[in-house]
Design a protein around this motif. Structure first.
Motif, PDB file in Angstrom:
ATOM      1  N   LEU A  31       0.891  -1.155  -0.028  1.00  0.00           N
ATOM      2  CA  LEU A  31      -0.033  -0.085  -0.029  1.00  0.00           C
ATOM      3  C   LEU A  31       0.673   1.149  -0.013  1.00  0.00           C
ATOM      4  O   LEU A  31       0.406   2.326  -0.553  1.00  0.00           O
ATOM      5  N   ASN A  32       1.982   0.911   0.636  1.00  0.00           N
ATOM      6  CA  ASN A  32       2.953   2.323   0.679  1.00  0.00           C
ATOM      7  C   ASN A  32       3.860   2.815  -0.988  1.00  0.00           C
ATOM      8  O   ASN A  32       4.225   3.568  -1.118  1.00  0.00           O
ATOM      9  N   SER A  33       3.673   1.598  -1.619  1.00  0.00           N
ATOM     10  CA  SER A  33       4.162   1.773  -2.851  1.00  0.00           C
ATOM     11  C   SER A  33       3.242   2.085  -4.184  1.00  0.00           C
ATOM     12  O   SER A  33       3.789   2.356  -5.190  1.00  0.00           O
ATOM     13  N   ILE A  34       2.163   2.270  -3.861  1.00  0.00           N
ATOM     14  CA  ILE A  34       1.168   2.662  -4.875  1.00  0.00           C
ATOM     15  C   ILE A  34       0.267   3.957  -4.558  1.00  0.00           C
ATOM     16  O   ILE A  34       0.120   4.114  -3.296  1.00  0.00           O
ATOM     17  N   ILE A  40     -10.292  -0.860  -4.069  1.00  0.00           N
ATOM     18  CA  ILE A  40     -11.306  -1.677  -3.927  1.00  0.00           C
ATOM     19  C   ILE A  40     -10.782  -2.712  -2.995  1.00  0.00           C
ATOM     20  O   ILE A  40      -9.937  -3.515  -3.175  1.00  0.00           O
ATOM     21  N   LEU A  41     -11.466  -2.920  -1.817  1.00  0.00           N
ATOM     22  CA  LEU A  41     -11.514  -3.947  -0.878  1.00  0.00           C
ATOM     23  C   LEU A  41     -12.475  -4.940  -0.971  1.00  0.00           C
ATOM     24  O   LEU A  41     -13.595  -4.797  -0.506  1.00  0.00           O
ATOM     25  N   LYS A  66      -3.874   2.929   7.766  1.00  0.00           N
ATOM     26  CA  LYS A  66      -3.327   3.404   6.206  1.00  0.00           C
ATOM     27  C   LYS A  66      -4.484   3.569   5.291  1.00  0.00           C
ATOM     28  O   LYS A  66      -4.321   4.434   4.447  1.00  0.00           O
ATOM     29  N   ILE A  67      -5.462   2.708   5.150  1.00  0.00           N
ATOM     30  CA  ILE A  67      -6.290   2.880   4.481  1.00  0.00           C
ATOM     31  C   ILE A  67      -7.232   4.204   4.660  1.00  0.00           C
ATOM     32  O   ILE A  67      -7.723   4.780   3.836  1.00  0.00           O
ATOM     33  N   MET A  68      -7.457   4.259   6.031  1.00  0.00           N
ATOM     34  CA  MET A  68      -8.059   5.674   6.583  1.00  0.00           C
ATOM     35  C   MET A  68      -7.217   6.967   6.022  1.00  0.00           C
ATOM     36  O   MET A  68      -7.831   7.730   5.285  1.00  0.00           O
ATOM     37  N   ASP A  69      -6.103   6.978   6.106  1.00  0.00           N
ATOM     38  CA  ASP A  69      -5.028   8.067   5.340  1.00  0.00           C
ATOM     39  C   ASP A  69      -5.162   8.055   4.095  1.00  0.00           C
ATOM     40  O   ASP A  69      -5.379   9.288   3.531  1.00  0.00           O
ATOM     41  N   VAL A  75      -8.280   9.347  -1.982  1.00  0.00           N
ATOM     42  CA  VAL A  75      -8.295   8.125  -2.757  1.00  0.00           C
ATOM     43  C   VAL A  75      -9.795   7.648  -2.267  1.00  0.00           C
ATOM     44  O   VAL A  75     -10.499   7.571  -1.122  1.00  0.00           O
ATOM     45  N   ASP A  76     -10.236   6.916  -3.519  1.00  0.00           N
ATOM     46  CA  ASP A  76     -11.784   6.688  -3.234  1.00  0.00           C
ATOM     47  C   ASP A  76     -11.773   5.051  -2.820  1.00  0.00           C
ATOM     48  O   ASP A  76     -11.265   4.133  -3.548  1.00  0.00           O
ATOM     49  N   ILE A  77     -12.255   4.981  -1.588  1.00  0.00           N
ATOM     50  CA  ILE A  77     -12.006   3.573  -1.114  1.00  0.00           C
ATOM     51  C   ILE A  77     -13.382   2.884  -1.032  1.00  0.00           C
ATOM     52  O   ILE A  77     -14.573   3.414  -0.511  1.00  0.00           O
ATOM     53  N   ILE A  78     -13.584   1.738  -1.765  1.00  0.00           N
ATOM     54  CA  ILE A  78     -14.907   0.847  -1.908  1.00  0.00           C
ATOM     55  C   ILE A  78     -14.682  -0.349  -1.135  1.00  0.00           C
ATOM     56  O   ILE A  78     -13.694  -1.141  -1.806  1.00  0.00           O
ATOM     57  N   TYR A  79     -15.446  -0.619  -0.155  1.00  0.00           N
ATOM     58  CA  TYR A  79     -15.313  -1.759   0.677  1.00  0.00           C
ATOM     59  C   TYR A  79     -16.526  -2.840   0.207  1.00  0.00           C
ATOM     60  O   TYR A  79     -17.562  -2.260   0.345  1.00  0.00           O
ATOM     61  N   ILE A  80     -16.105  -3.762  -0.599  1.00  0.00           N
ATOM     62  CA  ILE A  80     -17.003  -4.852  -0.829  1.00  0.00           C
ATOM     63  C   ILE A  80     -17.257  -5.848   0.029  1.00  0.00           C
ATOM     64  O   ILE A  80     -16.314  -6.632   0.549  1.00  0.00           O
ATOM     65  N   THR A  81     -18.461  -6.100   0.893  1.00  0.00           N
ATOM     66  CA  THR A  81     -18.509  -7.035   1.778  1.00  0.00           C
ATOM     67  C   THR A  81     -18.250  -8.344   1.489  1.00  0.00           C
ATOM     68  O   THR A  81     -18.803  -8.787   0.405  1.00  0.00           O
ATOM     69  N   GLY A  82     -17.703  -9.319   2.514  1.00  0.00           N
ATOM     70  CA  GLY A  82     -17.665 -10.721   1.984  1.00  0.00           C
ATOM     71  C   GLY A  82     -18.143 -11.523   3.286  1.00  0.00           C
ATOM     72  O   GLY A  82     -18.992 -10.860   3.841  1.00  0.00           O
ATOM     73  N   ASN A  83     -17.692 -12.922   3.354  1.00  0.00           N
ATOM     74  CA  ASN A  83     -18.587 -13.656   4.156  1.00  0.00           C
ATOM     75  C   ASN A  83     -17.924 -13.590   5.368  1.00  0.00           C
ATOM     76  O   ASN A  83     -18.653 -13.729   6.699  1.00  0.00           O
TER      77      ASN A  83
END
Length: 282
Positions: A31-34, A40-41, A66-69, A75-83
């Motif tokens: 994540l620090n490299s991009i 998209i999570l 890091k994701i919050m930052d 950055v547009d953060i999209i959290y797609i839910t999983g099981n």
């Protein structure tokens, strides 16, 4: 100064924060490299199934921070839910600042439609016997914990890492059939609905392959995981690629020094910043 790779979309899934199998430090390095426009999570980021107050190390908190930052930086953060994080489905279609929680997502990429979802809805074992799937999850977690000790020993001796779970999967005909059936069902449905790309996770098997039937074709993409494969999907210059941390990692990037001594209070502060960002946007 560290130069980050600018990419349009990065997709990660199956991180399983809160479990022994999670390699949070590897993910932080990535994540620090991009510098993506969208992150998209794609499900199973936080493992709520196996969550324990006794085990949630700082490196796992740092991933959330890091994701919050990244969200606070635009950055547009999209959290797609999983099981494994299905509890978040109660908050589907919720947006906080640059962070959105959804169950599925459709994007148009250079005139082509891309269909994103985690993939557990196509898993019969989870739909019909959730308790058995959870039991299997604990067994997988134990297997990856044992595997970490084995790999620690191998790396000390300068030998190549070894994946017990891959060996088990590849040695069981039923597991191979399950993966093939999973890919076919998803690809056939994508073709039926006219999607040029179908992007999922869930089975921890990174893959990028054209799938075809008599009705057409689609590109099947699976982002893999950060338990054993350490992979993501990246979209840039109108094409997809699988990023493999073990093969593609960039040496100059490490865990950010400013979050090395991070505490829970710092995570709360990061969430507050995101909330303030939302209020300003309104």
């Amino acid at each position: 100064m560290k130069i980050k790779r600018k990419i349009e979309i990065a997709v990660i899934s199956d991180v399983h924060l809160g479990t022994y199998g999670c390699h949070a430090k590897h993910l932080l390095t990535y994540l620090n490299s991009i510098e993506p426009k969208k992150l998209i999570l794609n499900g199973d980021i936080i493992d709520i199934w196996q969550f324990s107050k006794r085990y949630f190390p700082k490196s796992h908190l740092k991933v959330i921070k890091k994701i919050m930052d990244m969200a606070a930086d635009g950055v547009d953060i999209i959290y797609i839910t999983g099981n494994h994080d299905e509890m978040l489905r109660k908050f589907s279609n919720t947006t906080i600042g640059n962070i959105s929680i959804v169950d599925k997502l459709v994007l148009e990429l250079n005139g082509k439609r891309a269909w994103f979802f985690h993939g557990d809805v196509f898993d019969v074992s989870i739909q019909n016997a959730k308790w058995l799937a959870k039991l299997g999850g604990y067994g997988y977690d134990l297997l990856t914990l044992v595997n970490r000790f084995i790999n620690w020993y191998l790396e000390k001796r300068g030998k190549e890492r070894y994946s017990l779970s891959k060996k088990v999967k590849n040695g069981v005909k039923g597991a191979i059939k399950y993966i093939n059936d999973y890919e076919k069902v998803i690809s056939d449905l994508a073709i039926e609905n006219g999607y040029e790309y179908v992007i999922c996770g869930h089975i921890h098997q990174p893959k990028m392959e054209y799938k075809e039937n008599k009705h057409g074709k689609t590109m099947y993409l699976n982002s893999g995981d950060w338990v054993e494969n350490f992979t993501s999907l990246e979209y840039q210059f109108n094409r997809w690629k699988i990023y493999n941390y073990s093969k593609d990692k960039l040496a100059p990037f490490y865990v950010d020094e400013d979050i090395e001594n991070m505490e829970v209070k710092d995570l709360i502060a990061a969430i507050t910043i995101v909330e303030k960002h939302e209020k300003k946007a309104k």
